[in-house]
Motif scaffolding. Structure first.
Motif, PDB file in Angstrom:
ATOM      1  N   LEU A 316       7.315  -4.860   3.885  1.00 32.61           N
ATOM      2  CA  LEU A 316       6.652  -4.648   4.627  1.00 32.61           C
ATOM      3  C   LEU A 316       6.595  -2.996   5.047  1.00 32.61           C
ATOM      4  O   LEU A 316       5.816  -2.215   5.344  1.00 32.61           O
ATOM      5  N   THR A 317       7.961  -2.425   5.050  1.00 30.25           N
ATOM      6  CA  THR A 317       8.284  -1.161   4.986  1.00 30.25           C
ATOM      7  C   THR A 317       7.540  -0.319   3.889  1.00 30.25           C
ATOM      8  O   THR A 317       6.974   0.799   4.114  1.00 30.25           O
ATOM      9  N   ARG A 319       4.801  -1.098   2.056  1.00 27.10           N
ATOM     10  CA  ARG A 319       3.216  -1.241   2.208  1.00 27.10           C
ATOM     11  C   ARG A 319       2.998  -0.404   3.329  1.00 27.10           C
ATOM     12  O   ARG A 319       1.951   0.580   3.369  1.00 27.10           O
ATOM     13  N   ALA A 320       3.695  -0.428   4.386  1.00 24.54           N
ATOM     14  CA  ALA A 320       3.185   0.460   5.585  1.00 24.54           C
ATOM     15  C   ALA A 320       3.669   1.920   5.290  1.00 24.54           C
ATOM     16  O   ALA A 320       2.752   2.979   5.884  1.00 24.54           O
ATOM     17  N   THR A 321       4.288   2.394   4.241  1.00 24.18           N
ATOM     18  CA  THR A 321       4.334   3.895   3.975  1.00 24.18           C
ATOM     19  C   THR A 321       3.383   4.147   2.980  1.00 24.18           C
ATOM     20  O   THR A 321       2.820   5.321   3.059  1.00 24.18           O
ATOM     21  N   LYS A 323       0.424   2.683   2.406  1.00 27.37           N
ATOM     22  CA  LYS A 323      -1.045   2.705   2.675  1.00 27.37           C
ATOM     23  C   LYS A 323      -1.438   3.781   3.358  1.00 27.37           C
ATOM     24  O   LYS A 323      -2.692   4.169   2.884  1.00 27.37           O
ATOM     25  N   THR A 355      -1.606   1.062  -3.243  1.00 32.90           N
ATOM     26  CA  THR A 355      -0.622   0.592  -2.232  1.00 32.90           C
ATOM     27  C   THR A 355      -0.160  -0.655  -2.813  1.00 32.90           C
ATOM     28  O   THR A 355       1.411  -0.616  -2.566  1.00 32.90           O
ATOM     29  N   THR A 359       3.668  -1.143  -4.117  1.00 38.34           N
ATOM     30  CA  THR A 359       4.575  -2.081  -3.312  1.00 38.34           C
ATOM     31  C   THR A 359       5.347  -3.231  -4.161  1.00 38.34           C
ATOM     32  O   THR A 359       6.559  -3.386  -4.167  1.00 38.34           O
TER      33      THR A 359
END
Length: 381
Positions: A316-317, A319-321, A323, A355, A359
């Motif tokens: 999650l971290t 991907r959140a970075t 994206k 992304t 990831t």
């Protein structure tokens, strides 16, 4: 035609009514229940009771909450959140070999299903015939075949097949677990009103054909993609690039075209990540099969739980970075005269490829190092 009912939205509506999906029409403060698909005069009109009032407030009622929960869980298998929750278990707590074979066959099945959807361009059942509580972007994409069904059926079918071939376990218990999951996945698409029966049956047929054909081509393709030289990642990159370039985009861009780069990225990213961490991914153990399926100890269970939690956080971290960074990068290169950059297909394809490939590759390759740091190393098989 004798089999025309498979193409008829009324079949979906009848299934909804059988499962207790109904629409309640509220008139003058009084609720009047009307079964899905049958109006007051006996005609099939989406379960909305027509009256002399110009407008009537309605709401959807589910008579069987347990059935609704089962189908909701089944439909979640096709969502991105499912893969974030499921793949860490498969790769970091079970078996790298099984994980990559399942990802390979899943990629082929879902990519073909998505491409076929944009090539055939068959519309979903009309919401004048069926009940749909959700009408988002995915509801406006084409319907044939059901890619949710392709995804769920491919995951569970290939998981059973690969595990059965690799480990000494009886086939019957595996089938008793997998078949209800696969069937409920398809039935959930009818229950939600998103697909015709033919869409679901076509998905089952497509996955079955890929599974049968996979018995002949998956092993050599898998080992070619994992070749220890640079030929392995180059082959994976070529397959990914060809999949993007040859995709049959429909004239009207819909959600399936935007989902395609995620499908390709999962395959490319996982194989690149596995190639980079090939020290934990032995390629010369085929002569040892079938293996005994070990019973986990309490320490292995707690370690696996910790790997799962920290692995999901890592995914999650990452991907959140990636994206927002990739979206901002490709937005700068977009043609502003064609509207918002995030709605332009080339931008969507590029930023999603970066992304999700990044990831998957980052987490799969560096995940073992991350777990080693926390004292919960991955046990290689």
């Amino acid at each position: 035609m004798a089999l025309s009912w498979m193409w008829d939205g009324q079949t979906t509506a009848d299934f909804q009514r059988l499962c207790g999906v109904e629409r309640v029409t509220l008139e003058g403060g009084h609720g009047e229940k009307n079964a899905n698909g049958v109006s007051a005069n006996g005609a099939h009109e989406n379960g909305v009771h027509e009256t002399s009032h110009s407008q009537s407030a309605t709401k959807v009622v589910h008579k069987y909450p347990v059935l609704r929960a089962v189908f909701w869980l089944a439909s979640a298998v096709g969502e991105e959140e499912f893969f974030i929750a499921f793949l860490p278990i498969l790769f970091w707590n079970f078996d790298f070999f099984v994980g990559r074979r399942v990802v390979l066959l899943w990629f082929i099945s879902v990519y073909l299903g998505t491409a076929l959807k944009d090539y055939v361009r068959s519309e979903r059942p009309s919401d004048r015939v069926v009940i749909r509580e959700v009408n988002d972007e995915h509801c406006r994409e084409y319907g044939f075949p059901s890619t949710h069904t392709c995804s769920g059926a491919a995951i569970f079918t290939e998981l059973v097949y690969v595990v059965y071939m690799r480990y000494e376990i009886p086939l019957l218990p595996c089938l008793l677990v997998a078949l209800p999951l696969v069937i409920s996945m398809g039935a959930s698409r009818l229950y939600s009103g998103h697909h015709l029966l033919i869409d679901v049956l076509a998905a089952f047929c497509l996955v079955s054909l890929v599974a049968v054909a996979g018995m002949f081509f998956v092993e050599p393709l898998d080992y070619a993609c994992m070749h220890p030289s640079m030929l392995g990642p180059i082959l994976v990159g070529v397959i990914g690039a060809a999949s993007v370039l040859l995709y049959p985009h429909a004239p009207e861009i819909r959600a399936s075209s935007k989902d395609m780069p995620i499908i390709v990225s999962v395959f490319v990213g996982f194989y690149w990540g596995l190639w980079l961490s090939s020290g934990l991914n032995p390629l010369d153990n085929r002569h040892l099969e079938p293996f005994q399926l070990p019973s986990p100890s309490w320490d292995e269970i707690t370690g696996g739980l910790m790997r799962y939690i920290t692995g999901v956080i890592l995914l999650l971290t990452t991907r959140a970075t990636l994206k927002p960074v990739s979206l901002q990068l490709f937005s700068c290169l977009a043609d502003k005269s064609k509207g918002p950059a995030k709605d332009q297909l080339p931008v969507v394809i590029c930023y999603r490829l970066v992304t999700y490939t990044g990831t998957c590759a980052f987490c799969i390759s560096l995940g073992p190092i991350w777990f080693q740091f926390w004292g919960i190393p991955v046990q290689a098989r």
